[in-house]
Design a protein around this motif. Structure first.
Motif, mmCIF file in Angstrom:
data_model
loop_
_atom_site.group_PDB
_atom_site.id
_atom_site.type_symbol
_atom_site.label_atom_id
_atom_site.label_comp_id
_atom_site.label_asym_id
_atom_site.label_seq_id
_atom_site.Cartn_x
_atom_site.Cartn_y
_atom_site.Cartn_z
ATOM 1 N N ALA A 1 9.148 -2.596 -2.493
ATOM 2 C CA ALA A 1 8.917 -2.655 -1.234
ATOM 3 C C ALA A 1 9.312 -3.825 -0.616
ATOM 4 N N ALA A 2 8.840 -5.051 -1.180
ATOM 5 C CA ALA A 2 9.180 -6.115 -0.467
ATOM 6 C C ALA A 2 10.615 -6.378 -0.656
ATOM 7 N N SER A 3 11.513 -5.826 -1.793
ATOM 8 C CA SER A 3 12.889 -6.004 -1.641
ATOM 9 C C SER A 3 13.541 -5.167 -0.604
ATOM 10 N N LEU A 4 12.936 -3.941 -0.282
ATOM 11 C CA LEU A 4 13.570 -3.175 0.739
ATOM 12 C C LEU A 4 13.295 -3.865 2.033
ATOM 13 N N CYS B 1 0.771 4.361 6.250
ATOM 14 C CA CYS B 1 0.942 5.761 6.157
ATOM 15 C C CYS B 1 -0.420 6.752 5.523
ATOM 16 N N GLY B 2 -1.515 6.086 6.048
ATOM 17 C CA GLY B 2 -2.884 6.681 5.640
ATOM 18 C C GLY B 2 -2.782 6.040 3.938
ATOM 19 N N GLU B 3 -2.879 6.944 3.166
ATOM 20 C CA GLU B 3 -2.802 6.648 1.738
ATOM 21 C C GLU B 3 -1.424 6.743 1.198
ATOM 22 N N ASN B 4 -0.410 7.411 1.861
ATOM 23 C CA ASN B 4 0.784 7.792 1.503
ATOM 24 C C ASN B 4 1.500 6.589 0.859
ATOM 25 N N ILE B 5 1.555 5.301 1.609
ATOM 26 C CA ILE B 5 2.195 3.967 1.255
ATOM 27 C C ILE B 5 1.124 3.340 0.416
ATOM 28 N N ALA B 6 0.019 3.148 1.100
ATOM 29 C CA ALA B 6 -0.970 2.333 0.697
ATOM 30 C C ALA B 6 -1.568 2.538 -0.897
ATOM 31 N N ARG B 7 -1.747 3.896 -1.322
ATOM 32 C CA ARG B 7 -2.036 4.097 -2.581
ATOM 33 C C ARG B 7 -1.362 3.391 -3.635
ATOM 34 N N THR B 8 0.062 3.525 -3.399
ATOM 35 C CA THR B 8 1.024 2.945 -4.484
ATOM 36 C C THR B 8 1.494 1.323 -4.296
ATOM 37 N N VAL B 9 1.439 1.012 -2.836
ATOM 38 C CA VAL B 9 2.035 -0.279 -2.633
ATOM 39 C C VAL B 9 0.796 -1.127 -2.146
ATOM 40 N N ASP B 10 0.677 -2.286 -2.509
ATOM 41 C CA ASP B 10 -0.179 -3.096 -2.203
ATOM 42 C C ASP B 10 0.303 -3.651 -0.964
ATOM 43 N N VAL B 11 -0.317 -3.134 0.207
ATOM 44 C CA VAL B 11 0.193 -3.791 1.571
ATOM 45 C C VAL B 11 -0.321 -4.963 2.008
ATOM 46 N N ASP B 12 -1.397 -5.477 1.540
ATOM 47 C CA ASP B 12 -1.832 -6.827 1.822
ATOM 48 C C ASP B 12 -0.833 -7.969 1.297
ATOM 49 N N ALA B 13 -0.775 -7.485 -0.076
ATOM 50 C CA ALA B 13 0.094 -8.715 -0.802
ATOM 51 C C ALA B 13 1.343 -8.490 -0.434
ATOM 52 N N LEU B 14 1.882 -7.368 -0.052
ATOM 53 C CA LEU B 14 3.052 -7.264 0.548
ATOM 54 C C LEU B 14 3.425 -7.958 1.868
ATOM 55 N N ALA B 15 2.472 -7.980 2.973
ATOM 56 C CA ALA B 15 2.595 -8.631 4.155
ATOM 57 C C ALA B 15 2.544 -10.206 3.969
ATOM 58 N N GLN B 16 1.683 -10.640 2.848
ATOM 59 C CA GLN B 16 1.631 -11.875 2.510
ATOM 60 C C GLN B 16 3.075 -12.262 2.192
ATOM 61 N N GLU B 17 3.710 -11.696 0.935
ATOM 62 C CA GLU B 17 5.070 -12.133 0.581
ATOM 63 C C GLU B 17 6.036 -11.981 1.757
ATOM 64 N N ARG C 1 13.171 -14.406 15.015
ATOM 65 C CA ARG C 1 11.602 -14.338 15.200
ATOM 66 C C ARG C 1 11.414 -12.813 15.049
ATOM 67 N N ILE C 2 11.365 -12.359 13.758
ATOM 68 C CA ILE C 2 11.277 -11.200 13.499
ATOM 69 C C ILE C 2 9.935 -10.660 13.045
ATOM 70 N N GLY C 3 9.420 -9.846 13.695
ATOM 71 C CA GLY C 3 8.058 -8.869 13.193
ATOM 72 C C GLY C 3 8.272 -7.928 12.459
ATOM 73 N N VAL C 4 7.435 -7.880 11.356
ATOM 74 C CA VAL C 4 7.413 -7.117 10.142
ATOM 75 C C VAL C 4 6.181 -6.292 10.266
ATOM 76 N N PHE C 5 6.043 -4.708 10.624
ATOM 77 C CA PHE C 5 5.223 -4.004 10.686
ATOM 78 C C PHE C 5 4.933 -3.159 9.353
ATOM 79 N N ILE C 6 4.067 -3.380 8.361
ATOM 80 C CA ILE C 6 3.962 -2.468 7.268
ATOM 81 C C ILE C 6 2.939 -1.415 7.243
ATOM 82 N N CYS C 7 3.568 -0.086 7.319
ATOM 83 C CA CYS C 7 2.618 0.989 7.504
ATOM 84 C C CYS C 7 1.775 1.496 6.154
ATOM 85 N N ARG D 1 8.896 -14.028 11.625
ATOM 86 C CA ARG D 1 7.661 -14.568 12.480
ATOM 87 C C ARG D 1 6.255 -14.372 12.168
ATOM 88 N N CYS D 2 6.173 -12.952 12.018
ATOM 89 C CA CYS D 2 4.943 -12.368 11.630
ATOM 90 C C CYS D 2 4.932 -11.140 10.595
#
Lengths: 334, 437, 280, 666
Positions: free
Chosen positions: D115-118, D11-27, D3-9, D35-36
């Motif tokens: 990011a998904a792979s990491l 980092c303001g725009e630092n990550i979200a600008r380049t990485v699609d954090v919503d799609a990432l969380a989905q995947e 039951r692992i929880g993954v929290f994607i940050c 678990r979530c």
């Protein structure tokens, strides 16, 4: 009156099978000092004469050393299983030794006594066995001691017996054999003489009697002392059929696979607790002999050995079943 | 492949936590762009990165592997990178002999301050690998593969009278209780003689090529008590290695050194040691028949290894793929080896499965790479593995490639000198690193 | 023992007494000298002052000749010659490219395999034990200042012989042969060397200091292993006396002179009678 | 399943600008064991951490992956957060999708895929994370100080004053070290003994300091907090518990012409002697090499004379054991041998200076003794050869130091200063004398140092020549020193009565052997290696072993004292708690499968692996095995790589974890 085929005729047979995308396997010299049954690329690779027998056995063409049984895929938090396609290529095992062919009916029993092994049976149906009667034997051969002979018919669809160099008398034993040879044979006046086998070395009944009553005998200690515990004997034996089942794959997918195993390995009977009922090599040696001459006959009514001598020839320290059996036979254990 | 159908290389990078990982962090902090093909596996130290990981990366389909750590002298753990460097020097030679495409294996030192170097290295490796294309030739039999067959030395008779003296001495040793068992050669194979009356089972002739020191690891034999063992000089080297690795106490062993004129094996063709040097006693005198090989000949593979190494990498890989195809994993090679003494072999470990136990080409490569490399700087060239193989796989060439590497790079021969530390587990600041960027 | 011999210009010219001495002495010790055929100038000071390549090529030619003659070792009694030869030999041995270039220039294959020895090293090969065994007349009357001059031990990483500043190897021989040696300060000072012609004053000044220091430490003779030193210290003594008003009267022996004397050879056979300063 | 929880940050725009954090969380939410998965603007912020804690509780998470920045940045932060929520901190992993992804890639699709792979890698690792507890090591709050020079004295007194017991081991019969033999010290010219002796006495009398003089460290076992030290007390032939130090013995000893070690051969002593009057302990020792009783059973006068009955000619070396929790090495230095004989092949001597040949060419420590009021000449400057007062003295600095040709490329640091001091003190004693100093550079960095050198030149008239001396010869009773003045561009010849050579500083004899016992590294010159030249200057790579003074590098008294106090404070830190806490991410050996080949033992950089035996509960020997000492292991994993059966493994980076990670990259 007999029917014959020449070496050219055999070559033609091989070529035709290969041309139709079928598999042909037979003895071949893979390198200096190493003759094995291998899938052939062409008839020129087929070795018919001037050697005793290949270092491996026919079993790998029916019961491969590695076989995938079913596949799995990891899907989110679940696992999805899927069936694998059974074998469908017809195969011709040519110039097999009678002692190898004789093992096939034994394997048939093993893979069908409680449940029918689909992959094995499918392969068996697709297989035609052409044996070549032995014209020579060596010190390791002992087919005659286990009720077989250089031209034993058991397991053969067709048997070839050498007449002259490059010419063979053909004896078809089964329908499969007859249809294979149809139109390829020439009638002849020559009849091959029955080749001589090795002298009888021991009586399996005596061996059975011995192992039944001498489980704790010191005999096993001294016999098994120099055994190094490799699987060379079991893996080259035509009748040994133990296997191990494991799952093999990566983080996304994999398969359940069946690999050969050997009762000579120290891990073979190792329990998860760490306890090992056969904790030393003599015990494992005893197991191999007991299984072949007592336990298996008990269950299936025949011994689990065709006298091919591969265990002796392939043993790195020159042990093999034969020396043990003859010693039992000679009463040296007493 | 990407959406456009263009090949995207997969690059696995094993990096140390303290230098290269931080170097990659710095590349990020300074926004140095590079291709997104690399996947970093963070490990504490390059000292932790063993060769099985490199093999595994290729198995899972990596098109290139990068291993990177701290510059010499900078290791967070003082010496992990030196240990790693020594192993890589040897491992690369094994991969060469196996025909790996060496342009897919990269070693670098990248410090925490070298963000730019990280960027450059990753960019260059990605572009280079893109040009090379997918690693299709891994374990592939692309045809034309046939291993060269080594020439054996001519068979020579053994010193007359040695057999008699041997039996006589063994009779004495058993009778006076010096030893409880004699491990010796018998007709057809090794024998363990425990009664003075049975010394007639011992033989000494030119069929005694096997190496009996392998019995020293067998519990069944050890239990018999103090042993006398019959060794040739070449076998004696195994005792030196075993002693160095704390596997035997020479006091517990009586070593009967046999003067040997050669057993007509390929190993005898390059033999440069003929009279035992530290056996407890020596039996027989070596005839003055000149050796087939030059005196002091190194354990080079002779012509066969030269021929193999002269082939193209693809051909070498094809040779081995064809050999390993035949391997049934009976482990005769392991069991006869006097130096494979682990009680639980790494191949039997399944959490994790470092080596696929299946006798597939992949599993067989992993096994034979591991077996050979575990003998790096240890193999004494008795060739028992090759002799025992029922499938006729010439494992000796792998062993020889490593023996040659040990000698060329470190002037080291296994089992020759009782005072020299084992090659693996030691390092020198002078170990060469011209292959490391 | 059989070794190559490179006399150099001095031993065939102004210092032929040195050659006479060492030949006589070594013959008595069963060391056969075989002069290198067609040897040429070693280059001395002049070559390396003018042209780097020339300063390697001249000794390279000599080394090539020695190799052609099959000599593993070669005696060069003049320290300047031996230093130049060793320098070239080491450079050649370690540089394939240079070997190829030089072989072309000197028109003979040169590999840099011949080891060049000075006279002391030849005596060392003979060995103290053998010398002691051959000793006939111990040198009891000698109180010698061993003088090595500037080149025998220098440059230390080229010649790799003895301690550069405080050499002791000659003392070892003299002590073994029964002579006393003095502990003095000028063992490796310059005698003026090749300035004899260009600036005699320099030579006189330096040689005077050497002789004075030796005398002050109780020496009654000097032992040298260099032809140039011998010339300056021996021949120039009358000029020194004229200039400084001091009559040193110190006999200057070659090392081979004193060894020869100890072996019982007559002074005439060693050429000692041709020195300028005789026994006081 | 985990039951692992993954929290994607973001980092303001630092990550979200380049990485699609919503799609990432989905995947990511579809990865096995997850678990979530959710994303948040700043996971490291207080509300971000609160979210993590809340989810751990709500979803009963058994591991957490934070996909954000580098673990070097925030791993500790998130481990703390997890711990607050009741999750073992070692069940937290990070996926570095900022430094290794969003900051270095611009293509949004590719960066998101990477990011998904990491994250997948980290999830695989997290699945196999073990719950770990910090390792607690009990501490013996007692310190060993090796060396009783000024550094050792300072360290010992500081540790003892902090309330801990100290064991001090000194090789010589008295503590005091090199400093006890100096006359005055720069730049203040206060008398060396005046400032040092009270400190020596303090050591001798301190209730918490146990002094072993004339003793050496024989063996070191154990690890930080738990060392067992075997000390060899060399045979002194005097029972110092009985001896009163009255002095009858050495006054009656007939053999009074032995060269005094303390005076570096400038003075003499009896065969039974106290090295110098202020020695601590002020008890004599018998020199077994010269004592007539010991050599040939003669004499024995001292025994007869001793009223306390303290003389024991049957004395032998004794081994004693001491338990300590930390070690301070303060073994100091020795001077480079100027003559031709060297103890190391890489070094070469200065034949041209005639040291050892001319009696009046001496080294700087010998000169200190000639200057010292308590020295062999009672502070009257007399040259060794004939006792005359030298009127011209030449000082040569950098003898050995900074000379690659002699094998010592480093600067000995103190010579410029003490040479100026020597010139000054000389002038104070011989008013009509002239000091000449040959130097390469004057390195006078330090409080009042440059001014001090100027004073030597300007007030005391020392002549400084920037240049080297090429040769010293002896003529007419004078030492003729020939050198160059490279500033004037002329050769110089000085006719001197005495020449003092400022020889290079080298680590004291036997330091390499001691370092090997302690598992401390040393450089090619033998100076001990500190852990980090800037940030851990007194620690070594052997936990619990600290260094101070000239054994680590050439340094002067103030620096040695400062470093000694630093080492003492590190010892006090080590002793601050009853137990030491160590990171649990260390190696372990599966003793069931270990075959005791000891490849790990040979490879371990920390000597943290030992040979051990497996026995049954009843004590029956089963087998040999390797075993990790958790007090010493630093977690590099070198043992795992060399273990052929993979019986070694490393917590935090287990074999299973690494292979799971690699296999997820398929």
């Amino acid at each position: 009156m007999s029917f014959t085929i020449t070496q050219d005729g055999l070559s033609k047979l091989v070529n035709e099978w290969l041309a139709r995308g079928k598999r042909v396997a037979g003895p071949s010299r893979v390198k200096r000092d190493c003759i094995l049954y291998v899938p052939l690329q062409g008839p020129d690779q087929l070795l018919l004469e001037d050697f005793i027998r290949p270092a491996n056995s026919l079993k790998e063409f029916l019961f491969p050393k590695h076989e995938r049984l079913f596949g799995y895929r990891i899907n989110g938090n679940g696992v999805e299983l899927f069936e694998l396609e059974p074998p469908k290529t017809e195969q011709l095992l040519i110039a097999a030794r009678p002692c190898d062919a004789a093992a096939l009916p034994i394997l048939d029993q093993v893979f069908n006594w409680d449940c029918a092994d689909e992959f094995y049976n499918r392969r068996r149906q697709l297989t035609t066995v052409v044996t070549l009667a032995c014209s020579a034997h060596d010190d390791a051969c002992f087919c005659t001691s286990v009720g077989l002979s250089p031209c034993a018919e058991r397991g053969s669809d067709v048997m070839l017996v050498k007449l002259d160099r490059g010419k063979y008398e053909v004896r078809c034993h089964t329908e499969k054999g007859r249809s294979l040879m149809e139109g390829r044979l020439e009638p002849s006046d020559q009849v091959a003489s029955e080749p001589l086998g090795p002298e009888k070395r021991f009586d399996p009944a005596e061996v059975r009697e011995f192992v039944k009553h001498n489980f704790a005998s010191a005999f096993w200690q001294s016999e098994g002392l120099t055994c190094l515990g490799c699987g060379a004997c079991a893996y080259t034996c035509p009748t040994c059929h133990c296997f191990d089942i494991i799952d093999e794959g990566n983080a996304n997918e994999g398969a359940r696979v069946r690999n050969w195993d050997s009762c000579q390995f120290s891990m073979f009977t190792q329990h998860a607790s760490g306890h090992n009922p056969r904790e030393n090599q003599p015990a494992r040696q005893r197991q191999r002999i007991s299984h072949k001459f007592d336990i298996y006959p008990e269950k299936f009514g025949e011994i689990l050995c065709t006298g091919c001598g591969n265990c002796t020839r392939n043993c790195p320290v020159g042990i093999g079943a034969l020396s043990v059996l003859t010693e039992i036979g000679h009463g040296e254990h007493l | 492949m990407n959406e456009a159908g263009q090949f995207e290389p997969k690059i696995v990078a094993y990096v140390c936590n303290w230098c290269t990982y931080l170097g990659a962090d710095l590349a990020g902090t300074t926004r140095l762009e590079y291709p997104p093909n690399v996947r970093i596996i963070r490990l504490p130290c390059t000292g932790r990165i063993d060769f099985n990981l490199i093999v595994k990366a290729f198995e899972i389909g990596a098109d290139a592997v990068l291993v990177s750590g701290c510059h010499p002298g900078d290791c967070h753990y003082t010496a992990g990178n030196y240990h790693a460097r020594r192993r890589w020097i040897l491992f690369r030679e094994l991969l060469e002999a196996l025909g790996f495409e060496m342009e897919r294996i990269h070693f670098t030192w990248i410090s925490a301050a070298e963000g730019r170097k990280w960027q450059q290295v990753v960019t260059e490796i990605t572009e280079q690998t893109r040009k090379l294309g997918p690693y299709k030739n891994l374990y592939a039999d692309t045809g034309n593969g046939s291993l060269p067959i080594p020439e054996a030395a001519p068979a020579v008779d053994q010193p007359a009278g040695s057999e008699g003296s041997l039996r006589q001495r063994c009779h004495q040793l058993l009778a006076d209780g010096t030893v409880k068992v004699v491990i010796g050669y018998g007709t057809g194979g090794p024998v363990c003689v425990t009664k003075p009356a049975d010394v007639g089972r011992l033989v000494w002739n030119n069929q005694c090529s096997s190496n009996l020191t392998t019995y020293l690891k067998r519990q069944e034999v050890r239990k018999l008590g103090r042993a006398a063992i019959v060794v040739k000089v070449c076998d004696e080297r195994a005792l030196v290695v075993l002693e160095k690795e704390s596997q035997l106490d020479r006091k517990d062993l009586h070593v009967m050194g046999m003067a040997c004129n050669g057993m007509g094996q390929p190993k005898c063709a390059t033999c440069d040691v003929r009279v035992p040097r530290f056996a407890d006693e020596v039996i027989g005198e070596v005839a003055s028949v000149p050796l087939a090989g030059p005196p002091n000949a190194a354990p080079r593979g002779g012509a066969a290894l030269e021929v193999l190494l002269a082939k193209s990498p693809a051909e070498r890989m094809a040779c081995w793929a064809r050999e390993f195809e035949r391997c049934v994993k009976c482990y005769a090679c392991r069991q006869v080896c006097p130096l494979c003494y682990c009680e639980r072999c790494i191949v039997e470990k399944n959490r994790p499965t470092v080596i696929d136990p299946s006798p597939t080409v992949k599993g067989n490569f992993a096994w034979h790479i591991t077996r050979a490399f575990h003998l790096a700087g240890r193999c004494i060239g008795c060739d028992e593995c090759t002799r025992a193989c029922p499938a006729g796989i010439d494992l000796r060439l792998l062993n020889l490639s490593l023996a040659k590497a040990a000698e060329e790079h470190f002037g080291y021969r296994a089992g020759i000198n009782r005072d020299v530390e084992p090659l693996i587990g030691a390092y020198s600041l002078q170990d060469k690193e011209n292959f490391i960027r | 023992m059989n070794i190559g011999y490179y006399p150099g210009c001095a031993l065939h010219g102004s210092s032929d007494d040195y050659e006479e001495s060492l030949r006589a002495c070594l013959r008595a010790l069963d060391v056969q000298l075989q002069e290198i055929d067609e040897w040429i100038c070693c280059g001395a000071t002049a070559a390396h002052a003018l042209n780097q390549k020339l300063s390697t090529a001249l000794p390279a030619r000599n080394l090539a000749l020695a190799e052609r003659g099959g000599f593993g070792e070669m005696l060069a009694p003049c320290p300047m010659c031996s230093m130049q030869l060793i320098k070239a030999q080491k450079a050649l041995a370690g540089n394939e490219g240079l070997r190829r270039e030089m072989s072309g220039i000197v028109e003979l294959e040169v590999r840099g395999t011949t080891r060049v020895l000075n006279l002391i090293q030849v005596f060392e090969q003979v060995g103290l034990d053998r010398l002691k065994a051959a000793l006939k007349s111990p040198l009891k009357s000698l109180s010698a200042a061993c003088y090595y001059g500037c080149l025998l031990t220098r440059p230390p990483d080229v010649v790799e012989f003895d301690d550069c500043e405080q050499p002791r190897s000659m003392e070892a021989f003299l002590t073994a042969l029964g002579a006393k040696t003095v502990d003095w300060s000028y063992r490796t000072e310059c005698c003026g060397g090749g300035m004899t012609l260009a600036s005699e004053e320099t030579v006189l000044d330096l040689s005077h200091k050497i002789l004075s220091n030796a005398a002050a430490h109780g020496a009654n003779c000097l032992v040298v292993a260099c032809p140039m030193c011998h010339v300056n210290l021996d021949m120039k003594q009358p000029d020194i006396e004229r200039r400084y008003g001091v009559r040193h009267g110190l006999v200057i022996y070659y090392l081979s002179d004193v060894v020869g004397m100890a072996l019982g050879l007559p002074e005439s056979a060693l050429g000692i009678n041709r020195h300028f300063v005789g026994k006081a | 399943m985990s039951r692992i929880g993954v929290f994607i940050c973001w980092c303001g725009e630092n990550i979200a600008r380049t990485v699609d954090v919503d799609a990432l969380a989905q995947e990511v939410s579809k990865f096995p064991g997850v678990r979530c998965a959710m994303n948040y603007k700043y996971v490291c912020s207080d509300p971000g951490q609160a979210l993590v804690r809340e989810k751990i509780a709500a979803e009963k998470l058994d591991a957490v992956v934070i996909a954000s920045c580098s673990p070097h940045m925030h791993l500790k932060t998130f481990r703390r957060a997890a711990q607050l929520a009741g999750l073992n901190p070692y069940k937290v992993e990070m996926a570095n999708i900022r430094e290794h992804c969003s900051w270095v890639h611009h293509d949004r699709a590719k960066a998101t895929a990477k990011a998904a792979s990491l994250i997948r890698l980290s999830v695989e690792k997290a699945r196999l994370d073990h719950e770990l507890q910090p390792i607690r090591v009990p501490v013996t709050r007692r310190a060993l100080v090796i060396g009783g020079g000024v550094a050792g004295i300072q360290a010992a007194l500081d540790i003892a004053d902090a309330g801990y017991e100290v064991v001090m081991v000194e090789r010589e019969p008295s503590i005091g070290g090199k400093m006890a033999g100096l006359s005055e010290t720069f730049p203040t010219l206060d008398c060396s003994q005046c400032i040092l002796t009270p400190r020596m006495v303090e050591v001798g009398q301190h209730p918490r300091i146990k002094l072993y003089s004339y003793s050496e460290v024989e063996r070191v076992e154990g690890y930080i907090g738990n060392f067992t030290i075997t000390i060899r007390q060399k045979a002194r032939y005097v029972d110092i518990s009985k001896c009163t130090g009255c002095g009858d013995c050495w006054s009656v000893c007939p053999l009074k012409r032995n060269k005094s070690e303390f005076d570096y051969g400038m003075g003499v002593r009896a065969s039974i002697y106290v090295p110098f009057p202020q020695a601590v302990p002020a008890r004599p020792v018998i020199d077994a090499k010269t004592c007539a009783k010991i050599i040939r059973n003669g004499c024995g006068l001292c025994e007869k004379k001793c009223k306390a009955g303290a003389i024991n000619f049957q004395d032998t070396d004794k081994l004693v054991e001491e338990k300590v929790g930390a070690v301070v090495v303060a073994t100091g230095y020795k001077l480079y041998d100027i003559g031709e004989k060297q103890d190391k092949a890489s070094l070469a001597g200065y034949g041209e200076y005639g040291y050892g040949q001319y009696k009046d060419v001496i080294d700087s420590l010998q000169f200190e003794r000639l200057l010292s009021a308590s020295g062999p000449t009672n502070g009257v400057l007399k040259r060794p050869s004939d006792g005359a007062e030298p009127k011209n003295v030449v000082f040569i600095s950098c003898v050995g130091s900074r000379d690659n040709a002699k094998g010592l490329p480093y600067c000995s640091k103190i010579c410029c200063m003490y040479t100026a001091k020597h010139a000054m003190l000389y002038k104070h004693k011989v008013h009509d004398g002239q000091a000449h100093v040959f130097y390469m550079d004057i390195r006078a960095g330090g409080k009042g140092y440059e001014e001090f050198v100027r004073r030597a030149i300007e007030q005391d008239g020392a002549k400084y020549y920037r240049g080297r001396v090429s040769k010293i010869t002896q003529e007419d009773g004078k030492l003729v020193v020939r050198g160059a003045d490279t500033l004037a561009g002329v050769p110089i010849t000085v006719e001197a009565d005495l020449v003092v050579l400022a020889a290079a500083m080298r680590p004291a004899d036997g330091v390499a052997e001691l370092a090997q016992k302690l598992n401390v590294g040393y450089d090619e010159f033998g100076f001990l290696l500190e852990s980090h030249p800037k940030l851990r200057p007194v620690e070594t790579n052997a936990a619990g072993v600290f260094v101070c003074g000239a054994c680590q590098a050439p340094k002067d008294i103030p620096e040695s004292v400062a470093q000694a106090s630093a080492a003492a404070s590190k010892v006090a830190v080590t002793f601050a708690a009853d137990e030491l806490m160590r990171e649990p991410e260390i190696a372990g050996i599966n003793e069931q499968t270990c075959v005791a080949c000891y490849a790990c033992l040979r490879a371990c950089p920390y000597h943290a692996i030992e040979q051990a035996e497996v026995r049954t509960p009843r004590g029956v020997f089963v087998k040999h095995t390797a075993r990790v000492n958790p007090g010493l292991c630093m977690g590099c994993g070198t043992c795992v790589a060399v273990c052929p059966s993979k019986s070694a493994d490393l917590e935090g980076f287990t074999e299973q974890q690494i292979y799971a990670m690699v296999e997820s990259l398929v």
